[in-house]
Write a protein that holds these residues in place. Sequence first.
Motif, PDB file in Angstrom:
ATOM      1  N   TYR A  75       1.475   7.308   2.466  1.00 56.58           N
ATOM      2  CA  TYR A  75       1.960   8.646   2.807  1.00 56.58           C
ATOM      3  C   TYR A  75       0.747   9.504   3.137  1.00 56.58           C
ATOM      4  O   TYR A  75      -0.167   9.641   2.332  1.00 56.58           O
ATOM      5  N   THR A  76       0.734  10.064   4.355  1.00 57.98           N
ATOM      6  CA  THR A  76      -0.397  10.843   4.835  1.00 57.98           C
ATOM      7  C   THR A  76       0.027  12.283   5.065  1.00 57.98           C
ATOM      8  O   THR A  76       1.040  12.539   5.720  1.00 57.98           O
ATOM      9  N   CYS A  77      -0.759  13.203   4.534  1.00 61.11           N
ATOM     10  CA  CYS A  77      -0.550  14.627   4.777  1.00 61.11           C
ATOM     11  C   CYS A  77      -1.559  15.053   5.843  1.00 61.11           C
ATOM     12  O   CYS A  77      -2.751  14.800   5.711  1.00 61.11           O
ATOM     13  N   VAL A  78      -1.058  15.704   6.895  1.00 60.07           N
ATOM     14  CA  VAL A  78      -1.909  16.176   7.985  1.00 60.07           C
ATOM     15  C   VAL A  78      -1.820  17.697   8.037  1.00 60.07           C
ATOM     16  O   VAL A  78      -0.733  18.258   8.144  1.00 60.07           O
ATOM     17  N   ALA A  79      -2.980  18.343   7.919  1.00 59.63           N
ATOM     18  CA  ALA A  79      -3.065  19.806   7.977  1.00 59.63           C
ATOM     19  C   ALA A  79      -3.779  20.184   9.267  1.00 59.63           C
ATOM     20  O   ALA A  79      -4.872  19.680   9.538  1.00 59.63           O
ATOM     21  N   THR A  80      -3.173  21.079  10.066  1.00 61.85           N
ATOM     22  CA  THR A  80      -3.795  21.488  11.321  1.00 61.85           C
ATOM     23  C   THR A  80      -3.693  23.003  11.502  1.00 61.85           C
ATOM     24  O   THR A  80      -2.709  23.615  11.108  1.00 61.85           O
TER      25      THR A  80
END
Length: 127
Positions: A75-80
């Motif tokens: 599970y990957t969290c991507v913050a942009t």
Amino acid sequence: ALPIWLAVEAPPKILKIALELETSKGYTALCMAEGAPLPSLIWTGPQNIEHTAATRDNQTYRITEWYNVTQDGQYTCVATNRHGKDQLTVPFLKVNPGSSTDPMFILMCSALVIKYLILVVCMYVFI
């Protein structure tokens, strides 16, 4: 003199990523990130399926939670935000605590039995 305003902006930074077991919600994936402006947060689960979860924020950070995680995998969290991107990954392998059919439980019990038998044999041989 006119006042000078300084707006500080920064790329996103993930502060925390975790998978937690909550009795009412099951396993929950949690991601907390900061940045200015506050970053958008998106989860990517097994098979690279994107999931937009519920978010809440204050003036300095944003939190997103993916409730009822059930599938094993990454599970990957991507913050942009407009200044960049940050991402962190957490593995998930569902374990049923206390389950007597859980492979890890069986492995641990087998190891304890083997150690006990070795101890008994050693005591018999050396006494």
